[in-house]
Design a protein around this motif. Sequence first.
Motif, PDB file in Angstrom:
ATOM      1  N   ARG A   1       0.859  -1.179   0.000  1.00 11.58           N
ATOM      2  CA  ARG A   1       0.000   0.000   0.000  1.00 11.58           C
ATOM      3  C   ARG A   1       0.894   1.227   0.000  1.00 11.58           C
TER       4      ARG A   1
ATOM      5  N   ARG B   1      -0.174  12.121  -4.484  1.00 17.29           N
ATOM      6  CA  ARG B   1       0.276  11.615  -5.791  1.00 17.29           C
ATOM      7  C   ARG B   1      -0.014  12.576  -6.940  1.00 17.29           C
TER       8      ARG B   1
ATOM      9  N   SER C   1       4.287   7.579 -10.490  1.00 19.58           N
ATOM     10  CA  SER C   1       2.892   7.204 -10.210  1.00 19.58           C
ATOM     11  C   SER C   1       2.577   5.814 -10.747  1.00 19.58           C
ATOM     12  N   ASP C   2       3.034   5.536 -11.970  1.00 23.56           N
ATOM     13  CA  ASP C   2       2.770   4.231 -12.578  1.00 23.56           C
ATOM     14  C   ASP C   2       3.441   3.109 -11.784  1.00 23.56           C
TER      15      ASP C   2
ATOM     16  N   ARG D   1       1.501   2.529  -8.572  1.00 24.34           N
ATOM     17  CA  ARG D   1       0.217   1.882  -8.900  1.00 24.34           C
ATOM     18  C   ARG D   1       0.420   0.406  -9.249  1.00 24.34           C
ATOM     19  N   GLU D   2       1.475   0.118  -9.983  1.00 26.60           N
ATOM     20  CA  GLU D   2       1.769  -1.272 -10.357  1.00 26.60           C
ATOM     21  C   GLU D   2       1.997  -2.134  -9.120  1.00 26.60           C
TER      22      GLU D   2
ATOM     23  N   GLU E   1       0.871  -1.681  -6.102  1.00 26.05           N
ATOM     24  CA  GLU E   1      -0.391  -1.892  -5.381  1.00 26.05           C
ATOM     25  C   GLU E   1      -1.291  -2.881  -6.120  1.00 26.05           C
ATOM     26  N   GLN E   2      -1.412  -2.715  -7.417  1.00 28.65           N
ATOM     27  CA  GLN E   2      -2.329  -3.559  -8.179  1.00 28.65           C
ATOM     28  C   GLN E   2      -1.874  -5.008  -8.218  1.00 28.65           C
TER      29      GLN E   2
ATOM     30  N   GLN F   1      -2.598  -6.542  -4.593  1.00 28.23           N
ATOM     31  CA  GLN F   1      -3.796  -6.146  -3.853  1.00 28.23           C
ATOM     32  C   GLN F   1      -4.580  -7.323  -3.274  1.00 28.23           C
TER      33      GLN F   1
END
Length: 259
Positions: free
Chosen positions: A110, A115, A123-124, A127-128, A130-131, A134
């Motif tokens: 997390r 951001r 940012s990417d 995000r990667e 986290e995704q 998850q």
Amino acid sequence: MTESDILEAQTNAQRARTAPRHVALIMDGNGRWAAKRGLPRFEGHRRGVEALRRTVRAAIKLNIGYLTVYSFSAENWSRPREEVESLLTLLHRFIRNDLAELHASNVRVRVIGARADLAPDISDLLREAEQMTQANSGLTLVVAFNYGARQEIAAAARALAEMVAQGRLRPEEIDADAIARRLDTADIPDPDLIIRTSGEQRLSNFLLWQAAYAEFVFLPILWPDFDEAALSAAIAEYAHRDRRFGGLEAAARSAKTAS
């Protein structure tokens, strides 16, 4: 079962009862570690990443539920450009090199912090991480990046003020829970234990709201030297603390037992 097995089982049971659910870390001292050895600051930060790897593995071993690390503060942008770039490079390397291992170890990543103004590649990357993780159910690794507690609280206050202005919320409905639900950590339990290395004894704009009832352990060692033994020692210190949460000892113990 041998006597040794019984003692080990008792020790593990005691550890489970006293272990903090959520440990937060202020990883301080990379620059001083390098300076003491006549090395560039980048080398101190690189060794700090190695310490982070050790610590994540130790947290998994010790059955810690949440580990929050202060990786880059909102104020860190004011550091020399070369150092900022080196820190961002290390962030890239850590996620690129370690994400697969974290995912395989059932770690959920997390990220907390602002951001909106981050470069797209950063940012990417966040995000990667986290995704990909998850759905994992083991240790939650909370990475505080571009994070500042005052900024976080101010953002929550703005969100509530906008709701009042729109007629969606009455001022008297604003309480501590309303604020907490609008923080970056809304779905994360407050830290039980906050550890800071390097001997400094301050929070430096880290989890100010969430630290209301946390226990603090300040260690003299510099972050690149942090390891499982240091984490275990801090947890052992935590286990001897009497956490009353503002109440009397007996009442606090009853509340913890009930929960």
